[in-house]
Design a protein around this motif. Structure first.
Motif: not given
Length: 267
Positions: A178-185
């Motif tokens: 999801q666009v707002f969880t890209a940081w976790s990738a």
């Protein structure tokens, strides 16, 4: 994002009540002056959510008031209380995100002279460092922010190393996020093959994402649309963006790392 449902009339009514109460205060209990700073010149900071609060704390602020309870996932849905307006009226800074448009109206309704500061809420480490540094410049707390950043960088590097060591078969997993969880990738060193949201995913988008054959789907716990690729064999991982009431940002990364490690191990 959820549609804003702010009742301006109620805000103005609350503001009037607040001003009336302030004007009728007893002589031996005077109201503090607008813009008055807490002891030792530390800035008084009001934030809309714990996410902005964590950024403010990382930047070195100590006197922080959070308006929206942690249980409210969509800040624009929250109706401010008189106590919220009272806090804003005495603040030096009010921090808000672009998708929380009522923040300016809160400031206006409370008659505050606080500086309104828009914060880019993204847990990507580069963006976090940039925002924390910018806020520290406003607060006059650069030394505290530098100390925080040193600890943050060390913890992030540690978690990243642990996650890369947990890659299945020693290879970076393909993920859809999801666009707002890209940081976790990015934290996991994963290979992002597709993104979705914040709008509802269309059948055409689902087909395209499934064709990428991701091993993981990183879902935003605060804006979940349910199973994204339920028949693809991809494991869906719930990622939480908002810090807890302690306004500590590091547990957000630790918790995400724990969920990602569990998913990669197949447990």
């Amino acid at each position: 994002m959820a549609r804003t449902r702010v009742r301006i009339t109620s805000l103005l009514a609350l503001s009037a009540a607040l001003l009336l109460a302030t004007g009728c205060g007893a002589a031996d209990d005077p109201a503090p002056k607008d813009g008055a700073k807490p002891p030792e010149g530390k800035p008084s900071v009001v934030v809309t959510t714990t996410w902005e609060g964590a950024f403010a704390k990382a930047a070195g602020a100590e006197d922080i008031k959070v308006i929206v309870p942690q249980s409210v996932h969509h800040a624009p849905d929250y109706d401010p209380k008189p106590s919220d307006l009272a806090a804003v009226a005495q603040a030096d800074f009010v921090l808000y995100a672009p998708f929380e448009p009522y923040a300016a109206k809160i400031k206006e309704a409370a008659g505050s002279k606080a500086k309104l500061v828009e914060v880019e809420l993204d847990n990507d480490p580069a963006k976090v460092s940039a925002e924390v540094g910018r806020l520290a410049g406003l607060f006059g707390t650069a030394e505290a922010a530098a100390q925080w950043k040193k600890g943050f960088d060390a913890e992030y590097a540690k978690l990243n190393k642990e996650l890369e060591a947990a890659w299945p078969g020693g290879r970076s997993p393909a993920v859809v996020t999801q666009v707002f969880t890209a940081w976790s990738a990015k934290l996991a060193g994963a290979t992002t093959v597709g993104t979705y949201g914040p709008e509802a995913v269309t059948p055409a988008q689902l087909a395209e994402l499934a064709s990428k054959k991701p091993a993981l789907v990183l879902d935003n716990a605060h804006m979940s649309t349910g199973p994204v690729l339920p028949d693809s064999g991809a494991r869906q991982v719930k990622i939480v963006n908002y810090p807890g009431e302690d306004l500590d940002l590091l547990p957000v990364y630790r918790n995400a790392a724990a969920e990602l490690k569990k998913a990669m191990s197949g447990s």
